[in-house]
Scaffold this motif. Sequence first.
Motif, mmCIF file in Angstrom:
data_model
loop_
_atom_site.group_PDB
_atom_site.id
_atom_site.type_symbol
_atom_site.label_atom_id
_atom_site.label_comp_id
_atom_site.label_asym_id
_atom_site.label_seq_id
_atom_site.Cartn_x
_atom_site.Cartn_y
_atom_site.Cartn_z
ATOM 1 N N MET B 1 11.700 1.474 9.026
ATOM 2 C CA MET B 1 12.012 2.366 8.982
ATOM 3 C C MET B 1 11.569 2.153 6.846
ATOM 4 S SD MET B 1 13.360 5.339 9.015
ATOM 5 C CE MET B 1 13.106 6.949 7.895
ATOM 6 N N ILE B 2 12.329 1.012 5.994
ATOM 7 C CA ILE B 2 11.816 1.168 4.401
ATOM 8 C C ILE B 2 10.496 0.916 4.884
ATOM 9 C CG2 ILE B 2 11.955 -0.560 2.656
ATOM 10 C CD1 ILE B 2 14.772 -0.386 3.184
ATOM 11 N N ARG B 3 9.589 0.047 6.055
ATOM 12 C CA ARG B 3 8.392 -0.106 6.019
ATOM 13 C C ARG B 3 7.531 1.023 5.795
ATOM 14 N NH1 ARG B 3 5.625 -4.561 8.804
ATOM 15 N NH2 ARG B 3 5.985 -6.348 7.837
ATOM 16 N N ALA B 4 8.331 2.006 6.788
ATOM 17 C CA ALA B 4 6.944 2.817 7.120
ATOM 18 C C ALA B 4 6.655 3.738 5.696
ATOM 19 C CB ALA B 4 7.902 4.124 8.184
ATOM 20 N N ARG B 5 7.855 3.504 4.494
ATOM 21 C CA ARG B 5 8.303 4.528 3.895
ATOM 22 C C ARG B 5 7.329 4.033 2.808
ATOM 23 N NH1 ARG B 5 13.627 7.651 1.657
ATOM 24 N NH2 ARG B 5 14.096 8.760 4.384
ATOM 25 N N ALA B 6 7.358 3.020 2.688
ATOM 26 C CA ALA B 6 6.832 2.399 1.486
ATOM 27 C C ALA B 6 5.123 2.694 2.467
ATOM 28 C CB ALA B 6 6.474 0.589 1.251
ATOM 29 N N ALA B 7 5.209 2.310 2.999
ATOM 30 C CA ALA B 7 3.257 3.158 3.894
ATOM 31 C C ALA B 7 2.982 4.334 3.661
ATOM 32 C CB ALA B 7 3.257 2.860 4.928
ATOM 33 N N ARG B 8 3.794 5.109 3.193
ATOM 34 C CA ARG B 8 2.989 6.177 2.998
ATOM 35 C C ARG B 8 3.469 6.445 1.196
ATOM 36 N NH1 ARG B 8 7.349 11.137 5.824
ATOM 37 N NH2 ARG B 8 7.658 9.555 7.241
ATOM 38 N N ALA B 9 4.148 6.121 0.224
ATOM 39 C CA ALA B 9 3.895 6.468 -0.535
ATOM 40 C C ALA B 9 3.088 4.861 -1.010
ATOM 41 C CB ALA B 9 5.178 4.942 -1.193
ATOM 42 N N LEU B 10 2.571 5.179 -0.409
ATOM 43 C CA LEU B 10 0.375 4.397 -0.785
ATOM 44 C C LEU B 10 -0.395 4.608 -1.116
ATOM 45 C CD1 LEU B 10 0.013 0.959 -1.015
ATOM 46 C CD2 LEU B 10 -1.009 0.860 0.902
ATOM 47 N N PRO B 11 -0.859 5.970 -0.426
ATOM 48 C CA PRO B 11 -2.058 6.700 -0.525
ATOM 49 C C PRO B 11 -1.285 7.299 -1.789
ATOM 50 C CG PRO B 11 -1.710 6.925 1.583
ATOM 51 C CD PRO B 11 -0.241 6.251 1.197
ATOM 52 N N PRO B 12 -1.264 8.205 -2.336
ATOM 53 C CA PRO B 12 -0.302 8.613 -3.815
ATOM 54 C C PRO B 12 -0.341 7.616 -4.928
ATOM 55 C CG PRO B 12 1.395 9.182 -2.511
ATOM 56 C CD PRO B 12 0.789 8.355 -1.163
ATOM 57 N N THR B 13 0.234 6.495 -4.393
ATOM 58 C CA THR B 13 0.378 5.234 -5.809
ATOM 59 C C THR B 13 -0.776 4.970 -5.676
ATOM 60 O OG1 THR B 13 2.772 4.557 -4.147
ATOM 61 C CG2 THR B 13 1.243 3.449 -6.837
ATOM 62 N N LEU B 14 -1.685 4.763 -4.241
ATOM 63 C CA LEU B 14 -3.462 4.383 -5.129
ATOM 64 C C LEU B 14 -4.538 4.957 -6.024
ATOM 65 C CD1 LEU B 14 -4.037 2.700 -1.769
ATOM 66 C CD2 LEU B 14 -3.783 1.197 -3.883
ATOM 67 N N LEU B 15 -4.183 6.751 -5.645
ATOM 68 C CA LEU B 15 -4.837 7.897 -6.335
ATOM 69 C C LEU B 15 -4.520 7.479 -7.961
ATOM 70 C CD1 LEU B 15 -6.737 9.589 -5.537
ATOM 71 C CD2 LEU B 15 -4.660 11.313 -5.461
ATOM 72 N N LEU B 16 -3.448 7.158 -7.976
ATOM 73 C CA LEU B 16 -2.733 7.409 -9.398
ATOM 74 C C LEU B 16 -2.669 6.458 -10.115
ATOM 75 C CD1 LEU B 16 -1.092 9.253 -11.084
ATOM 76 C CD2 LEU B 16 0.660 7.591 -10.560
#
Lengths: 266, 263
Positions: B1-16
């Motif tokens: 669950m937490i992992r999935a969340r982190a995975a989802r936050a990854l693309p916008p963080t990378l883009l930023l």
Amino acid sequence: MATELQSRAQPSPLPAAAAGGIVVENVSRAYRGSRGEAVPALADVSVRAARGELVAVVGPSGCGKTTLLELVCRLQSPDSGWIASAPAALMAQRDMLLPWFDAVENAALALRIAGHPRSRARERASALFGELGLEGFQRARPSELSGGMRQRVAFLRTLLSGKEVLCLDEPFGALDAITRGEMQQWLARALQREPRTVLLVTHDVEEAALLADRLVVLSGRPGRVTAELEADIPRPRSATDAAVLALRQRALRSLALSARAEGALA
Amino acid sequence: MIRARAARALPPTLLLCALLGAWELYVQASQTSAFVLPAPHSVAAALWDNAGLLAGNLAPTAIEVGLGIAAALVLGFVLAVGVHLSPLLRRAVYPLAVGSQAVPIAVIAPLLVFWWGFGIVPKLAVIVLICFFPVLVTTVDGLMASDPEQLKLLRTLDASRWQAFRFAELPAALPAAISGARIALTIAVIGAYIAESQTATTSGHPGLGREINADLTALQTPRAYAAAFVLFAFAIACFYSLALAERWLAPWAAHPRERGAGA
Ligand SMILES: Nc1ncnc2c1ncn2[C@@H]1O[C@H](COP(=O)(O)OP(=O)(O)OP(=O)(O)O)[C@@H](O)[C@H]1O
Ligand SMILES: [Mg+2]
């Protein structure tokens, strides 16, 4: 009690005749096509159902069966002719369950509208779920139900409206053969316990022969009555009864005859 | 669950990160003055050095946005229901509501201050004026788009006008109304900036909008950028909290496919 008739011409003695039943007399109805042309759906149709009678309507697709039911339920008005009916509930061809309510809430909709408190309405509807093979699905949303389950919930909602007349538009169309058979039995029993006047639209001639007191056969569009077959067969009936089989054959023959007549016209 | 969340936050963080990197490189390579475009590292430094000041100024702005959006949602929704139920109201209100969106705030700002002084009320008025409109339009469209077959069904069950509204039209319109609320919430942040710019205040922490304007005048550009960044983060936080509210308010409308807004 018969509600006020929808008529354009002179008043008629129909309401008295309808008491608890349905009288449709010489009704025609045409739609407007997208280019403004008239699309006749029903032509000079007369159908009667006495109180407590189940009349099945069969006919080819597009012959105006749904239109007929909507006329009886006052969702449309006829272009000509008269209609009188006791208050009628419609079970539409599409189940029309409200996606924001769970199954019980949908089934109990008529009770809610009639002003019953929510918990009592839900209780009453929920109690009938078992009989319809829906036990355990009370809280499921419509999107989580199979097509056949949705139809059964819609059917329950129609029954719970408490109206004297039920207009059922292919109520068991989406069910597998076995469940359909069960539902037909259940409907027959329910109507014996608590008689209602029913106008049943179906494409299944066997279903009509099993359930109906009378069969009305409509021609292709615009629908006209081409045959009325009495189904004077004792209940309970079974699909293998000789009388049911014979009635089924007669209905099929009438359908084929009207189809042939149209072929000749075309 | 937490992992999935982190995975989802990854693309916008990378883009930023990529955007910030490009920005930093551009500033270094082009030697752009910090008055015109401060580099991300100096914005970050300004953010760090002025954390207390910025937090202090975020508070009034956040309150303006919160109260303003609440009032705008109520007004937009009530107007939408009125417009939907009454053709007369529709003819009377709709053109005026559309026109109201073209009125430059600067024109009415003096009047608002004259009426309500230097406090929060004129600022709320500006935010409401800007934000009620998307709610009005989307809710009206949602109400109009309810399924006529469902309304037919309710008619055969003898539902009153009010019951048809409550059982069918209102829930059908809710997802559209929530989309309107999301748009409104997002522009409420810039609305607060406009409101603060146009109406004076006497409080010690005047809000991020005033802070930005003061910093720009004082050539404190990195701090203006830092304040703008706080607005940026605040808008994102607001938007996603509403997406959560949507799941709770209209779970039947939850999209089977993941949407951009899925928090
Ligand atoms: N709203 C409408 N506008 C124009 N034409 C319509 C409309 N509704 C129905 N029709 C036409 O009227 C005819 C009768 O329609 P109706 O839905 O009553 O048929 P049906 O017998 O119920 O068909 P099916 O068995 O396929 O459900 C059809 O040929 C259809 O094209
Ligand atoms: Mg039909």
